[in-house]
Write a protein that holds these residues in place. Structure first.
Motif, PDB file in Angstrom:
ATOM      1  N   ILE A  26       0.857  -1.182   0.000  1.00 12.96           N
ATOM      2  CA  ILE A  26       0.000   0.000   0.000  1.00 12.96           C
ATOM      3  C   ILE A  26       0.891   1.230   0.000  1.00 12.96           C
ATOM      4  O   ILE A  26       1.951   1.257   0.624  1.00 12.96           O
ATOM      5  N   SER A  27       0.446   2.312  -0.689  1.00 11.46           N
ATOM      6  CA  SER A  27       1.257   3.524  -0.710  1.00 11.46           C
ATOM      7  C   SER A  27       1.400   4.073   0.706  1.00 11.46           C
ATOM      8  O   SER A  27       0.488   3.929   1.530  1.00 11.46           O
ATOM      9  N   PRO A  28       2.526   4.712   1.018  1.00 10.25           N
ATOM     10  CA  PRO A  28       2.744   5.268   2.362  1.00 10.25           C
ATOM     11  C   PRO A  28       1.636   6.234   2.779  1.00 10.25           C
ATOM     12  O   PRO A  28       1.255   6.294   3.943  1.00 10.25           O
ATOM     13  N   GLU A  29       1.103   6.998   1.796  1.00 17.30           N
ATOM     14  CA  GLU A  29       0.063   7.968   2.107  1.00 17.30           C
ATOM     15  C   GLU A  29      -1.217   7.268   2.593  1.00 17.30           C
ATOM     16  O   GLU A  29      -1.824   7.673   3.593  1.00 17.30           O
ATOM     17  N   VAL A  30      -1.615   6.215   1.858  1.00 16.73           N
ATOM     18  CA  VAL A  30      -2.817   5.480   2.240  1.00 16.73           C
ATOM     19  C   VAL A  30      -2.622   4.790   3.585  1.00 16.73           C
ATOM     20  O   VAL A  30      -3.493   4.811   4.451  1.00 16.73           O
ATOM     21  N   GLU A  31      -1.460   4.189   3.756  1.00 13.51           N
ATOM     22  CA  GLU A  31      -1.175   3.473   4.995  1.00 13.51           C
ATOM     23  C   GLU A  31      -1.188   4.423   6.185  1.00 13.51           C
ATOM     24  O   GLU A  31      -1.742   4.113   7.249  1.00 13.51           O
ATOM     25  N   ALA A  32      -0.601   5.610   6.004  1.00 15.46           N
ATOM     26  CA  ALA A  32      -0.551   6.586   7.095  1.00 15.46           C
ATOM     27  C   ALA A  32      -1.948   7.098   7.428  1.00 15.46           C
ATOM     28  O   ALA A  32      -2.329   7.226   8.594  1.00 15.46           O
ATOM     29  N   ALA A  33      -2.735   7.386   6.373  1.00 15.34           N
ATOM     30  CA  ALA A  33      -4.092   7.895   6.590  1.00 15.34           C
ATOM     31  C   ALA A  33      -4.960   6.857   7.283  1.00 15.34           C
ATOM     32  O   ALA A  33      -5.719   7.159   8.209  1.00 15.34           O
ATOM     33  N   ALA A  34      -4.819   5.599   6.843  1.00 20.66           N
ATOM     34  CA  ALA A  34      -5.608   4.526   7.444  1.00 20.66           C
ATOM     35  C   ALA A  34      -5.179   4.273   8.881  1.00 20.66           C
ATOM     36  O   ALA A  34      -6.018   4.047   9.764  1.00 20.66           O
ATOM     37  N   GLY A  35      -3.897   4.340   9.112  1.00 17.25           N
ATOM     38  CA  GLY A  35      -3.381   4.062  10.448  1.00 17.25           C
ATOM     39  C   GLY A  35      -3.794   5.089  11.477  1.00 17.25           C
ATOM     40  O   GLY A  35      -3.902   4.774  12.668  1.00 17.25           O
ATOM     41  N   SER A  36      -4.034   6.321  11.028  1.00 18.18           N
ATOM     42  CA  SER A  36      -4.401   7.384  11.964  1.00 18.18           C
ATOM     43  C   SER A  36      -5.912   7.532  12.121  1.00 18.18           C
ATOM     44  O   SER A  36      -6.386   8.383  12.868  1.00 18.18           O
ATOM     45  N   PHE A  37      -6.669   6.702  11.415  1.00 21.12           N
ATOM     46  CA  PHE A  37      -8.124   6.841  11.417  1.00 21.12           C
ATOM     47  C   PHE A  37      -8.778   5.638  12.076  1.00 21.12           C
ATOM     48  O   PHE A  37      -8.503   4.494  11.715  1.00 21.12           O
ATOM     49  N   ASP A  38      -9.640   5.896  13.051  1.00 22.33           N
ATOM     50  CA  ASP A  38     -10.365   4.831  13.730  1.00 22.33           C
ATOM     51  C   ASP A  38     -11.860   5.082  13.557  1.00 22.33           C
ATOM     52  O   ASP A  38     -12.451   5.900  14.267  1.00 22.33           O
ATOM     53  N   PRO A  39     -12.508   4.389  12.606  1.00 19.67           N
ATOM     54  CA  PRO A  39     -13.934   4.636  12.372  1.00 19.67           C
ATOM     55  C   PRO A  39     -14.812   4.164  13.520  1.00 19.67           C
ATOM     56  O   PRO A  39     -15.982   4.527  13.607  1.00 19.67           O
ATOM     57  N   PHE A  40     -14.250   3.342  14.398  1.00 17.94           N
ATOM     58  CA  PHE A  40     -15.024   2.791  15.500  1.00 17.94           C
ATOM     59  C   PHE A  40     -14.720   3.502  16.816  1.00 17.94           C
ATOM     60  O   PHE A  40     -14.909   2.946  17.901  1.00 17.94           O
ATOM     61  N   ASN A  41     -14.256   4.742  16.703  1.00 20.78           N
ATOM     62  CA  ASN A  41     -13.949   5.571  17.865  1.00 20.78           C
ATOM     63  C   ASN A  41     -15.141   5.601  18.828  1.00 20.78           C
ATOM     64  O   ASN A  41     -16.256   5.952  18.448  1.00 20.78           O
ATOM     65  N   LEU A  42     -14.894   5.212  20.059  1.00 16.82           N
ATOM     66  CA  LEU A  42     -15.993   5.087  21.019  1.00 16.82           C
ATOM     67  C   LEU A  42     -16.699   6.416  21.263  1.00 16.82           C
ATOM     68  O   LEU A  42     -17.892   6.448  21.576  1.00 16.82           O
ATOM     69  N   GLU A  43     -15.971   7.533  21.141  1.00 17.89           N
ATOM     70  CA  GLU A  43     -16.594   8.829  21.385  1.00 17.89           C
ATOM     71  C   GLU A  43     -17.582   9.177  20.272  1.00 17.89           C
ATOM     72  O   GLU A  43     -18.537   9.921  20.486  1.00 17.89           O
ATOM     73  N   LYS A  44     -17.336   8.644  19.054  1.00 11.82           N
ATOM     74  CA  LYS A  44     -18.209   8.960  17.920  1.00 11.82           C
ATOM     75  C   LYS A  44     -19.289   7.913  17.693  1.00 11.82           C
ATOM     76  O   LYS A  44     -20.387   8.234  17.258  1.00 11.82           O
ATOM     77  N   ILE A  45     -18.951   6.657  17.966  1.00 12.53           N
ATOM     78  CA  ILE A  45     -19.846   5.564  17.605  1.00 12.53           C
ATOM     79  C   ILE A  45     -21.169   5.610  18.357  1.00 12.53           C
ATOM     80  O   ILE A  45     -22.174   5.033  17.925  1.00 12.53           O
ATOM     81  N   ASP A  46     -21.203   6.331  19.491  1.00 12.23           N
ATOM     82  CA  ASP A  46     -22.456   6.466  20.247  1.00 12.23           C
ATOM     83  C   ASP A  46     -23.415   7.457  19.602  1.00 12.23           C
ATOM     84  O   ASP A  46     -24.592   7.496  19.954  1.00 12.23           O
ATOM     85  N   ASP A  47     -22.904   8.257  18.662  1.00 11.95           N
ATOM     86  CA  ASP A  47     -23.736   9.242  17.973  1.00 11.95           C
ATOM     87  C   ASP A  47     -24.526   8.526  16.873  1.00 11.95           C
ATOM     88  O   ASP A  47     -23.928   7.982  15.937  1.00 11.95           O
ATOM     89  N   PRO A  48     -25.867   8.499  16.943  1.00 11.24           N
ATOM     90  CA  PRO A  48     -26.653   7.770  15.936  1.00 11.24           C
ATOM     91  C   PRO A  48     -26.437   8.298  14.513  1.00 11.24           C
ATOM     92  O   PRO A  48     -26.480   7.537  13.553  1.00 11.24           O
ATOM     93  N   THR A  49     -26.205   9.608  14.389  1.00 12.88           N
ATOM     94  CA  THR A  49     -25.947  10.177  13.063  1.00 12.88           C
ATOM     95  C   THR A  49     -24.656   9.618  12.487  1.00 12.88           C
ATOM     96  O   THR A  49     -24.587   9.230  11.318  1.00 12.88           O
ATOM     97  N   TYR A  50     -23.622   9.555  13.328  1.00 10.72           N
ATOM     98  CA  TYR A  50     -22.336   9.020  12.878  1.00 10.72           C
ATOM     99  C   TYR A  50     -22.472   7.546  12.527  1.00 10.72           C
ATOM    100  O   TYR A  50     -21.958   7.092  11.496  1.00 10.72           O
ATOM    101  N   ARG A  51     -23.177   6.778  13.371  1.00 11.73           N
ATOM    102  CA  ARG A  51     -23.348   5.342  13.104  1.00 11.73           C
ATOM    103  C   ARG A  51     -24.061   5.108  11.778  1.00 11.73           C
ATOM    104  O   ARG A  51     -23.714   4.216  11.009  1.00 11.73           O
ATOM    105  N   SER A  52     -25.078   5.926  11.523  1.00 10.15           N
ATOM    106  CA  SER A  52     -25.827   5.784  10.279  1.00 10.15           C
ATOM    107  C   SER A  52     -24.945   6.078   9.071  1.00 10.15           C
ATOM    108  O   SER A  52     -24.953   5.351   8.076  1.00 10.15           O
ATOM    109  N   ALA A  53     -24.158   7.158   9.171  1.00  7.92           N
ATOM    110  CA  ALA A  53     -23.260   7.521   8.069  1.00  7.92           C
ATOM    111  C   ALA A  53     -22.178   6.471   7.863  1.00  7.92           C
ATOM    112  O   ALA A  53     -21.823   6.127   6.734  1.00  7.92           O
ATOM    113  N   LEU A  54     -21.649   5.939   8.969  1.00  6.24           N
ATOM    114  CA  LEU A  54     -20.626   4.899   8.882  1.00  6.24           C
ATOM    115  C   LEU A  54     -21.189   3.648   8.218  1.00  6.24           C
ATOM    116  O   LEU A  54     -20.552   3.048   7.339  1.00  6.24           O
ATOM    117  N   GLY A  55     -22.387   3.248   8.625  1.00  9.38           N
ATOM    118  CA  GLY A  55     -23.007   2.069   8.033  1.00  9.38           C
ATOM    119  C   GLY A  55     -23.217   2.227   6.537  1.00  9.38           C
ATOM    120  O   GLY A  55     -22.974   1.302   5.760  1.00  9.38           O
TER     121      GLY A  55
END
Length: 260
Positions: A168-197
């Motif tokens: 994987i390109s370093p840019e993609v790997e770095a971006a993916a590594g710094s991103f957590d879509p299942f962040n507990l602070e966000k996942i409780d937000d129904p709007t965020y969960r809907s958008a993620l789904g």
């Protein structure tokens, strides 16, 4: 209606729809149109879409473009509603949003329906008869056809395949590594969960598999032979799983950033 079943029997509406149409025939057209525009199914005056279609088809004999336009808009709103699958719609800051793929499917369904309606107004198109029998089922068939066509077109636009063993390109790997879509602070937000789904549903199947398994708590790999892992479930190399994960997370990151 003129369309016949395989056994030669003419199509016929459900008894309750037929009885309702008879009662609606007695209403002044302006009052009928007001009832056709009611969009809330729980409203006592809500009309089944089969009734709307009947009167839209019949309106070609009324010689009133105004009445046709109002009835047509009410009918197309029902087509759009029936073509919208659960999970495609979510809300951002109280505003309705829909995935790009779902919007394409809805647009294709409406276009296909409009073609049939135009054919009917130019004469009689018995392909619309089934919509008067079971509107939801008929629109579902249009939706299935549209989805297959759009998936085929999108597949043509994608590279023939990813090399899962390719780095994987370093840019993609770095971006993916710094991103957590299942962040507990966000996942409780129904709007965020809907958008993620909705964003997960847009992923290619092999990337979606990895994300879903991550959501279920599976590890990519383990030193314990008895532990069930994503690698063992999918039957592929650890590097392959990590590459698919990184590509998926990068796409989810971009989709959620666009929403924000």
């Amino acid at each position: 209606m003129r369309k016949r079943k395989d056994g030669g029997e003419l199509y016929s509406r459900r008894d309750e729809v037929e009885a309702l149409i008879d009662r609606l025939e007695e209403l002044p057209r302006d009052e009928l149109i007001e009832r056709m525009r009611i969009a809330t199914p729980t409203h006592p005056d809500f009309l089944p879409p089969e009734c709307l279609l009947h009167f839209v088809r019949k309106s070609k004999h009324d010689n009133s473009s105004r009445q046709f336009e109002l009835m047509y808009k009410a009918l197309i709103a029902r087509v759009e509603r029936a073509a919208t699958v659960a999970g495609a719609v979510h809300y951002v800051d109280g505003k309705r949003a829909i995935t790009a793929r779902a919007a394409k499917i809805i647009e294709a369904v409406i276009f296909a329906f409009e073609v049939k309606l135009t054919q009917d107004r130019n004469g009689y198109y018995d392909g619309l008869d089934y919509f008067e029998i079971n509107f939801a089922s008929a629109v579902k068939l249009l939706r299935s056809t549209a989805r297959t066509k759009i998936d085929t077109e999108e597949d043509r636009e994608q590279p023939l395949s990813y090399n899962d063993d390719e780095a994987i390109s370093p840019e993609v790997e770095a971006a993916a590594g710094s991103f957590d879509p299942f962040n507990l602070e966000k996942i409780d937000d129904p709007t965020y969960r809907s958008a993620l789904g909705a964003a997960i549903k847009e992923l290619p199947a092999n990337e979606r598999q990895v994300v879903v398994l991550m959501l279920k708590g599976y590890q990519i790999d383990s030193n314990e032979p008895s532990t069930t892992t994503i690698r063992s479930i999918l039957g592929c190399a650890e590097k392959t799983v990590r590459n698919r994960r990184d590509r998926a997370l990068d796409k989810l990151r971009q989709a959620l950033e666009e929403l924000e």
